[in-house]
Scaffold this active site. Structure first.
Site, PDB file in Angstrom:
ATOM      1  N   SER A 253      26.615  23.860  39.061  1.00  0.00           N
ATOM      2  CA  SER A 253      26.213  22.749  38.210  1.00  0.00           C
ATOM      3  C   SER A 253      26.485  21.419  38.888  1.00  0.00           C
ATOM      4  O   SER A 253      27.316  21.317  39.786  1.00  0.00           O
ATOM      5  CB  SER A 253      27.009  22.806  36.911  1.00  0.00           C
ATOM      6  OG  SER A 253      28.380  22.592  37.224  1.00  0.00           O
ATOM      7  N   LYS A 254      25.775  20.433  38.365  1.00  0.00           N
ATOM      8  CA  LYS A 254      25.931  19.060  38.850  1.00  0.00           C
ATOM      9  C   LYS A 254      27.347  18.565  38.657  1.00  0.00           C
ATOM     10  O   LYS A 254      27.817  17.689  39.351  1.00  0.00           O
ATOM     11  CB  LYS A 254      25.005  18.148  38.032  1.00  0.00           C
ATOM     12  CG  LYS A 254      23.614  18.066  38.571  1.00  0.00           C
ATOM     13  CD  LYS A 254      22.936  16.853  37.983  1.00  0.00           C
ATOM     14  CE  LYS A 254      21.623  17.281  37.360  1.00  0.00           C
ATOM     15  NZ  LYS A 254      20.933  16.319  36.597  1.00  0.00           N
ATOM     16  N   ARG A 255      27.997  19.130  37.636  1.00  0.00           N
ATOM     17  CA  ARG A 255      29.353  18.690  37.308  1.00  0.00           C
ATOM     18  C   ARG A 255      30.275  18.862  38.528  1.00  0.00           C
ATOM     19  O   ARG A 255      31.123  18.030  38.802  1.00  0.00           O
ATOM     20  CB  ARG A 255      29.850  19.525  36.121  1.00  0.00           C
ATOM     21  CG  ARG A 255      31.135  19.105  35.496  1.00  0.00           C
ATOM     22  CD  ARG A 255      31.402  19.963  34.258  1.00  0.00           C
ATOM     23  NE  ARG A 255      31.284  21.398  34.513  1.00  0.00           N
ATOM     24  CZ  ARG A 255      32.239  22.145  35.038  1.00  0.00           C
ATOM     25  NH1 ARG A 255      33.392  21.609  35.360  1.00  0.00           N
ATOM     26  NH2 ARG A 255      32.059  23.430  35.242  1.00  0.00           N
ATOM     27  N   MET A 256      30.107  19.947  39.259  1.00  0.00           N
ATOM     28  CA  MET A 256      31.011  20.210  40.381  1.00  0.00           C
ATOM     29  C   MET A 256      30.381  20.039  41.758  1.00  0.00           C
ATOM     30  O   MET A 256      31.084  19.887  42.742  1.00  0.00           O
ATOM     31  CB  MET A 256      31.576  21.626  40.269  1.00  0.00           C
ATOM     32  CG  MET A 256      32.547  21.765  39.125  1.00  0.00           C
ATOM     33  SD  MET A 256      33.351  23.355  39.127  1.00  0.00           S
ATOM     34  CE  MET A 256      34.356  23.247  40.605  1.00  0.00           C
ATOM     35  N   ASN A 257      29.068  20.105  41.814  1.00  0.00           N
ATOM     36  CA  ASN A 257      28.406  20.040  43.119  1.00  0.00           C
ATOM     37  C   ASN A 257      27.103  19.280  43.010  1.00  0.00           C
ATOM     38  O   ASN A 257      26.503  19.227  41.953  1.00  0.00           O
ATOM     39  CB  ASN A 257      28.038  21.462  43.580  1.00  0.00           C
ATOM     40  CG  ASN A 257      29.207  22.198  44.174  1.00  0.00           C
ATOM     41  OD1 ASN A 257      29.721  21.823  45.222  1.00  0.00           O
ATOM     42  ND2 ASN A 257      29.639  23.237  43.496  1.00  0.00           N
TER      43      ASN A 257
END
Ligand code: GLU
Length: 472
Positions: A253-257
């Site tokens: 996910s964008k949240r982590m990567n």
């Protein structure tokens, strides 16, 4: 054996996702490995999510990475058009056929009715699905509603109490109960088909032999199998690729990567590294080798080595891989790609620019870091107080002044002479190791570690070398 035909079928809703690149790459590798055909089909039937220009940029990103298609909107082919919005008649024809055969039905339920139904089912803890109230409508009711211009969708009538069993090339034997499948909408109220109908119809007409796609589509496969059955068609082979995970094992996910391929290219990752890394997200060779060129991947790739376990997106591994390619690709290739990050005048003298890249690439991971590193040759150093103290010590000054006088006698690109001087200095001054090298590097490049002295001096040139030795 029948020639394999696979398709990458992106929806043009934005950037190219890392998962999309993996699917496109596996399609491409599988097609090349089996002397088959790799097709690009644009799935633009969800008009509300379409982003203008997204299809074009996705195709050009894939092209820049070296992935081209045998059949596509640009290349054409015998099974076109390859853009779904240009094939609407075909989907409507088969939706009609399904209606005629009793495998599909009109549904006139409003959004409000449907959301109320969903809420009630959720409250009761039931599987959320359409309750088939419109299936009870008589032909007269349906006619009247159609004549009155009521908005409708067409739904697929899934079989009751049916166990769908199929063999997936990655996951093996899979069984899913029909009770877990909703009566899928096939034609939406805007007259466009949903992905499910359009993909099945196109995969059939385009004679796709293997549907390679992400695991998130596994649960839709019963609907697709059912559509094939109702239309009297032979289904393709199913290949569901494992999920790509963040390092905490949640879905990538964008949240982590960063998840957009373009952003990795913009950050200065090399296409060779990115492709190599993405190829290993779910596939590995028998000997677990890590470094592969695209050509080698085409040779080696096979579906039976795709694993069903989630693949972890480990950025440190991508960085490591990029470093490997930074050091091993031909020097002019790295120089060419790094050029955009260099100020014009730093690259004017091409021979010198190559020397800089050659020295810098040993110590850098990403392309822009090369320009950052090159600053040591172009900008005055900012020294720490500690470094300044080292430089002003008596021993250091002795080294610098001796070295200065020797260098003034030779050519800056005479590596042998520089090596000889460097050795002779230690002997003559009786100063060795850190005490000898540290002041020289600090004076010349403003840091205690770096390329060897002949490299530094060749890049700086004689005048600049002498100036830096003198003014330190
Ligand atoms: N348009 C679908 C997507 O973008 C394609 C899925 C498939 O390959 O069947 O995910």
């Amino acid at each position: 054996m029948k020639q394999s035909r696979v398709r990458f079928a992106p929806s043009p809703t934005g950037y190219l996702h890392i998962g999309g690149l993996r699917t496109a790459l596996y399609d491409y590798l599988f097609a090349r490995n089996t002397q088959g055909k790799c097709i690009l089909r644009i799935e633009d039937t969800d008009q509300s999510r379409e982003v203008k220009g997204a299809a074009k940029s996705l195709i050009s990103t894939l092209h820049s990475l070296g992935i081209d298609f045998d059949e596509s909107p640009q290349a054409g082919g015998d099974y076109g058009p390859y853009i779904q919005s240009q094939r609407l008649e075909l989907y409507c024809k088969h939706a009609d056929e399904l209606l005629q055969k009793g495998h599909a039905y009109y549904c006139f339920c409003s959004t409000e009715t449907l959301s109320q139904m969903r809420e009630e089912q959720q409250a009761k803890g039931e599987f959320v699905k359409y309750d088939r109230r419109c299936l009870q409508l008589s032909p007269q009711d349906i006619d009247a509603k159609l004549k009155a211009g009521e908005s409708y969708v067409i739904r697929l009538k899934m079989p009751d109490e049916h166990r769908f069993a199929f063999d997936d090339e990655v996951r093996g034997h899979v069984e899913i109960e029909s009770s877990q499948s909703d009566d899928q909408v096939l034609i939406k109220s805007d007259g466009f088909p949903t992905y499910h109908l359009a993909a099945v119809v196109d995969d059939h007409y385009m004679q796709i032999t293997h549907v390679i796609r992400g695991e998130e589509w596994l649960s839709s496969t019963p609907k697709h199998i059912w559509l094939y059955e109702c239309l009297g068609w032979q289904p393709p082979k199913w290949v569901h690729l494992p999920l790509i995970l963040n390092t905490d094992r949640s879905k990538l996910s964008k949240r982590m990567n960063d998840v957009s391929v373009e952003s990795y290219l913009e950050k200065g990752y090399l296409k060779e590294a990115l492709l190599n890394f993405v190829a290993l997200l779910g596939w590995h060779s028998a000997d677990d080798r890590e470094i592969y060129s695209l050509e080698e991947l085409c040779e080696e790739f096979s579906l039976d080595r795709v694993s069903k376990a989630g693949a972890v997106f480990d950025l440190t591994k991508l960085d490591w891989m990029n470093g490997q390619y930074m050091r091993t690709l031909p020097l002019p290739a790295i120089a060419g790609r790094a050029r955009q990050w260099f100020p014009q005048k730093w690259a004017q003298d091409y021979e010198r620019y190559l020397k800089i890249i050659s020295a810098a690439r040993e110590r850098c991971t990403l392309l822009p870091e090369l320009a950052e590193y090159a600053k040591i040759f172009f900008e005055p150093a900012t020294l720490t107080t500690q470094d300044q103290a080292i430089l002003s010590s008596e021993t250091s000054q002795k080294v610098l002044s001796w070295y200065h006088d020797q260098i003034s006698e030779i050519q800056a690109d005479d590596a042998d002479a520089i090596d000889a001087i460097t050795k002779a200095g230690m002997k003559e001054l009786g100063i060795k190791g850190k005490d000898y090298y540290m002041p020289l590097r600090l004076a010349l490049i403003g840091q205690p570690h770096g390329p060897d002295l002949p490299t530094i001096i060749a890049i700086l040139g004689k005048a600049e070398t002498l100036e830096r030795l003198k003014s330190s």
